[in-house]
Structure formats: C-alpha cells, structure tokens
Design an enzyme around this catalytic site. Structure first.
Site, PDB file in Angstrom:
ATOM      1  N   TYR A  43       0.850  -1.197   0.000  1.00 64.13           N
ATOM      2  CA  TYR A  43       0.000   0.000   0.000  1.00 64.13           C
ATOM      3  C   TYR A  43       0.880   1.240   0.000  1.00 64.13           C
ATOM      4  O   TYR A  43       1.718   1.399   0.879  1.00 64.13           O
ATOM      5  CB  TYR A  43      -0.884  -0.020   1.248  1.00 64.13           C
ATOM      6  CG  TYR A  43      -1.837   1.145   1.364  1.00 64.13           C
ATOM      7  CD1 TYR A  43      -3.108   1.083   0.816  1.00 64.13           C
ATOM      8  CD2 TYR A  43      -1.464   2.314   2.032  1.00 64.13           C
ATOM      9  CE1 TYR A  43      -4.000   2.147   0.927  1.00 64.13           C
ATOM     10  CE2 TYR A  43      -2.345   3.386   2.144  1.00 64.13           C
ATOM     11  CZ  TYR A  43      -3.608   3.296   1.591  1.00 64.13           C
ATOM     12  OH  TYR A  43      -4.474   4.349   1.698  1.00 64.13           O
TER      13      TYR A  43
ATOM     14  N   TYR B  32      -6.000   4.038  -7.432  1.00 65.28           N
ATOM     15  CA  TYR B  32      -6.127   4.024  -5.976  1.00 65.28           C
ATOM     16  C   TYR B  32      -7.532   3.587  -5.622  1.00 65.28           C
ATOM     17  O   TYR B  32      -8.453   4.390  -5.564  1.00 65.28           O
ATOM     18  CB  TYR B  32      -5.835   5.409  -5.395  1.00 65.28           C
ATOM     19  CG  TYR B  32      -5.941   5.465  -3.877  1.00 65.28           C
ATOM     20  CD1 TYR B  32      -4.892   5.037  -3.080  1.00 65.28           C
ATOM     21  CD2 TYR B  32      -7.096   5.933  -3.256  1.00 65.28           C
ATOM     22  CE1 TYR B  32      -4.982   5.077  -1.689  1.00 65.28           C
ATOM     23  CE2 TYR B  32      -7.192   5.972  -1.859  1.00 65.28           C
ATOM     24  CZ  TYR B  32      -6.133   5.543  -1.088  1.00 65.28           C
ATOM     25  OH  TYR B  32      -6.221   5.582   0.283  1.00 65.28           O
TER      26      TYR B  32
END
Lengths: 383, 383
Positions: free
Chosen positions: B291, B341
C-alpha cells in the site's frame, strides 16, 4: 459446521443508564469496557480484538489508548444498528473461533438522550440507504416511530391486534424493570390504564409508552474461547450459536417492500439457522431477550421464532407466558422500554446474567437464553 | 492456531480505473462484485456474506438487491481506511473459517476522483478520531499529503533519504503500470528526471509524482473455504495468513505520538504474526504488494517487513531488487501510484493474479505474495 459454539462471553460491564450521563461517549465506552474486562478477571492487555457498531462514535485506537492495551489484531464493525446488535457477538466469536484473536472486547456507548436523540425528527431526513435522505421523508416520515408504524400497522390489522394488546407487553416489561435496580424505570411499574392513557405518538399504532427509551450509557462484553473461559473469574456463558439474516428486499428503516409486511421474514430465517447450528429448538429456550425499539416488535419476533403461531402473540402475552413465572419469560431486565436503550446491547448482558444465575429477576434454572434483534440473534448457554 | 489458512480467494473482479466513471458508486460495486462472483464460477445466490470498509458508501442491502442474492448471514466492515485494507480479507476469512458464512463477497467502490477527493483540503478538517476535526487542522494540516509528510520527514532525515531516492520507487512503479493494460498509466512510463521536475506538493518530502492517484472504480473478491475452492472455476488462492496490527499510541492520520517516527511499528508487529501464522518468512515471499498512498510508505514497509534493514530501503530499491526481474518484485501492477487508488484493494487482486499466474506483469513461478497495508496484511499462496 459452525465453530462459534467454541466461544464464550466471559465478562460483562456497563455504566448506569441515564438521560444525561454528563460525560463523553468515550468515557462511557471506557468505563463499561474496563468493567467487562475486570469482570472476566483479565486486564486490558489481554484484549487483542474489538468489535462495535459502524454507528459507534468511539474510535478503537482512542479506546485502546484510554484503557492501555498494547496491540489489537482484530477490529470489525457491524452495520445496520440495533436490528443487528447481536451480530457484534457473532463477529467477536468468529474472530476467536478462527484464531484471529484471543479475547475480543465488544462495546457500544452513546449519549443517545443528552446528545443526538434517535427518536427526534432528523432535519436531514433518515436514510434507508447510503444514497442520502430517503424519498419517504418528503411524505412526513421523519422519525423512527412514524417510519416503523407504517408497516407495524399491517400486522395489527391482519391479526386484529389492538394498542391495548401492545400495552400488555409494555406492562410486563415495566414490571420487570420495576424490580431491576439497574433499570431507568426501577420501582416504577405501570398499569394497563397508564399505558392506555399515555398520549398517541402515531395513532392508531404507538402510544408514548410503546416507544423504547432514549438513553445515555455504555455496555461491554468480552468474548474468548470456551476452553479459556473455564479458567477465568466468572462462569463462562457459551455462545451456542450466533448469526445474522438479511433477506432480499429488506431495508433497514423504510422496510415496506417485502412480500408480507405482517411477518419478520429475517427473524424466521435467522431462527432456522440458530436451531440448526445449536441443535436446540423453541422448547429448549428458558428466557428470550427481544430487541424492542417499539412494542409491536416483540409480537412479530415471538411469532418469527416460532414461540407461537402467526397472530397469536397477543394471546400468548395475555395468558401470562412472558412474565417472570411464565413459560417463556421475556425481557427480564425490563427490555429497552424499561431498562434502557443501549441499542439492544444491554439485552445481551441480561442474557449472560440469566445463564450465570445473577440477574435481578433471575429465572430459576435458566439454561438457554435466546437473544434476538430481528435480523441477528444468538443462543447463550452453559459451558 | 489460526484457521484463516483454511480459506481461499476464489474470484476477483474489477471495473476500469478512471478519473470519471460516469456512474454511481453502487453501480461500480455491483459491476465489480458480479465479475468476481462469475470469475469464481458462482452465482449471486451462492454469496452469504459481505465485507467492506466502514468508509464505503454502498449499503449491503442495496448491493444484495442489485445483484439478486437471497440471504446474507454475515456482514462486517473494517474501520481505518486504506491502512487496514487487508483486514477485509481477514474478516471474510474468519467468517468462513468459523462457519459463520460459506462464501463472502469483499468489495470496495467509490468515485474518489469525480466525487469526494481524498487528496483535497477538507474544509471541515480531517479527523484523527471520532471526536471531530483534529486540532492539527488549525496549523494548516488539511490534506493527507501535508499530514503524512510531517512524519515521513523524520524517516528521511534519520536515514538521509532524498526525494530522488523516493523517485526511484516511483519510476519502478510507473514502469510496471506502463505494461499493465488495466493501469491508468498504461503506456506512460516516467524517467527519474520526470519525477524530479514534477512540482512540489510538500517540500522537501513529496512531489506530485510521489502521491498516489485519485481514482474512480470498484474491485471485489470472493472468499470461501480452501476445500470448496478446489471445485470452482479458477485456481483458488490460499489466504495463508491475514491479520491486523494496531499499536498503543498509534493514530490513523496524525500519527505523531509514537516512540519512533522513523519506523512503522505496526508493520513490524503485523509481520511477526504473518510469519508465525503461516510458517513462512521473508525468504519465501516472491512478490510484495505494498500500500502506498505516498512513495515513502514503500520504504518504511520494506523495512518493517524485514526485507532490508532500517534505512536500507533506498539502496535495496536503487539496486533494482523491486523491479520485475529483481529479487523481490514490488507492486507489479504499478501500485496505487501507477494502476489506480482503490483504497489499496486493487493490490490484493494483483496478489491473487500473481499466484494464479495471470498477471499482466507475471513473475515466473510466483508462489507466495505478501500484500501489505501498513497495519494490516496477508500472505497469499497456492492451495
């Protein structure tokens, strides 16, 4: 095969239930949580998981810092509010049963009377979905009492249930609250006449005394494995089964679009799972704790669980079955109408107390307690 | 003992990743979910559980109605946003491992570019807790880039990491995106000079190209038991381990109060659990999906997982270890900077593809993939 039954509730804690707590929701959550942890004979550092409602304002990290825990390996929140309150125990039990966490704290705390009152009209419109204010709002449906009454009415009409019938449940619940020192209405029983002369909130469905309280307060529980429960401070209470049931076509608030408005389909299907998972049936249940934001819910739920046939809850209640000496004592703490409205969670604590044998209105030899919240439920029993 | 490893991801689905989807978040969730269910060779009626973020706007009942499921017995949401994105799989796997549900749909969908942009200043102030706008807001900390840079800076200073070092990660991620047709930056690699000439967002920490995208899109996955996975349409991908780690003193946004700002304590402790639960170590990991809302996170995470020592990520990256032919390919889809995203969830899908052997940038013989999101993580592997 469900492994939920390998888990147990080992600690319970609560604050007082009031109309003005005078302190923050975090403080309420912390007080109830610490009480539950200490009740189990554990320390905050023994907790490695947390579960609450999506609607709870208390951040897990805030509560963790406040109580002094070192690490959490499980956090989860249950959506949908009170109707899914029993789901919190399912989420915690699944964490333990799967090995994701060893000891999970379940909490719910709010200032629901002195802060945001659920019962008041929401100027932004209640939402049935995340899409925003529901279109029903523009027809004047701006409080839960109005919103729910529209579909309770179908049940009342179909089976000839009167507001006086509803009142008989309320009188029973308030009688139970009257002898429960933790209840807001401790020492304040009512008569059927009191009920029948209380003002209409939504005529001809709900009077004031048919509506649950708005309450400030916090409750908490600790869930761990049944094995570990045997070594802890209190008699462990087994989570014999816990599940949710959400059915196609259902909605949380504006639940007007199901095939048959006169039954709780979810309660029926949830019950089928509880019996299958636990190997128990209606006949094994000694006490039923039933979520009732409004009195008609008890009628629909009793029928949904199969304690009586459709339309017969009014007679079941009239005949005294749900009283403390009845065949199925219901809401022995006074319920959400009598004890307090902590979003249904205080009913789970009463279930734990009944199995432990420590309730204010203890039912002798209570072994299995059904805790039901319309679309989520659990069966509690001995280890 | 964790039973999480008895579960598998058996279906994945996604929409296109765009800057303006032109449709609702519910539509995105439904498209991705249906694709995941069909990928598994299942139908919506086979799904009996759902998991998403507390931050997701899509109501479970809406999605259920849209897709045509009959009943859900498990709903749970993970708090904390992207840093806990991997927790969604833990929650779904725990449901399956405990017997609470048979097949759980995990989804995340939003219009995060054409709708509410996370990267823009929030006029109400970002909240670090549920208590309301954080007091840091009044000091000008009104975007994630500013909020996070304040503590990334400690890491950069301590280990002499320059923005050019960060750029080497970004160039790698964009190279991976350039050969991934699903990536927003497909066919658009950058040079280090491109990175170094992109404008400062927060000098001297983040340039424009250090920031993840803002994206519209949806992704979904289906989790079921490893046993059942063998009978389904795709090669099942085992959830060898999945956990969360939240440490005392941590905060989600304004995370300035920990002992040592130059490390991700949670990543270290989360990793210890992943190794213990899976019996694997750093040496067994073939691909790492990390991430990265901002490029420095990759550096801190590589070190937190023990792939290199503290302060050595810059050399690890400079030496080419994280490229497609390196010793530890990282973010082979282009990551959140290059592909899109979707709150970290698209990285989990890439992990599944790598184990299946179907990634656009397939790593030969990839067997174990670590998917990491700072305070939550999982290891994916073959059945």
């Amino acid at each position: 095969m469900s492994k939920i039954s390998d888990t147990a509730i080992v600690g319970i804690g609560q604050t007082e239930f009031s109309k003005n707590s005078g302190r923050s929701e975090l403080q309420l959550a912390a007080e109830a949580s610490l009480a539950a942890i200490q009740d189990a004979g554990l320390t905050p550092d023994d907790i490695d998981g947390m579960v609450t409602f999506t609607l709870d304002s208390n951040d897990e990290l805030d509560l963790m810092r406040t109580l002094g825990m070192t690490e959490l390996n499980w956090t989860a929140r249950g959506p949908f509010g009170g109707g899914a309150s029993a789901a919190t125990i399912q989420l915690a039990a699944a964490a333990v049963a799967s090995g994701a966490a060893k000891a999970v704290l379940v909490y719910r705390a709010f200032n629901e009377r002195s802060g945001r009152r659920f019962g008041q009209p929401d100027p932004n419109g209640y939402t049935s979905t995340a899409a925003g204010p529901d279109f029903h709002f523009s027809y004047g449906l701006d409080t839960p009492a109005k919103i729910y009454s529209l579909w309770y009415q179908r049940y009342l009409l179909k089976y000839g249930v009167t507001n006086e019938d509803l009142g008989r449940y309320v009188v029973t619940a308030r009688a139970h609250a009257a002898t429960n020192p933790a209840a807001w209405y401790y020492g304040k029983p009512i008569t059927l006449e009191d009920h029948q002369t209380s003002r209409w909130i939504v005529e001809p469905v709900l009077r004031l005394l048919d509506c649950c309280q708005e309450s400030d307060g916090g409750v908490a529980m600790v869930v761990t494995s049944a094995d570990r429960a045997r070594d802890l401070a209190q008699p462990g209470v087994r989570v014999a089964a816990a599940t949710q049931s959400h059915r196609k076509g259902g909605l949380i608030m504006f639940d007007y679009y199901r095939e048959d408005l006169s039954e709780f389909e979810e309660t029926r299907t949830m019950t089928e799972r509880l019996w299958a998972d636990s190997g128990l049936t209606q006949n094994d249940i000694d006490v039923a704790m039933i979520y009732e934001n409004f009195s008609p819910v008890v009628f629909l739920t009793l029928e949904g669980h199969g304690f009586c046939k459709r339309g017969e809850a009014k007679d079941f209640i009239k005949d005294g079955h749900i009283g403390l000496s009845g065949s199925l004592p219901v809401n022995t703490n006074g319920g959400l109408l009598g004890e307090g409205y902590i979003h249904g969670m205080n009913n789970i604590l009463e279930g734990v107390r009944q199995v432990r044998g420590t309730a204010a209105n203890q039912i002798k030899d209570a072994k299995h307690v059904l805790v039901s919240a319309s679309r989520s439920g659990m069966i509690l029993g001995p280890l």
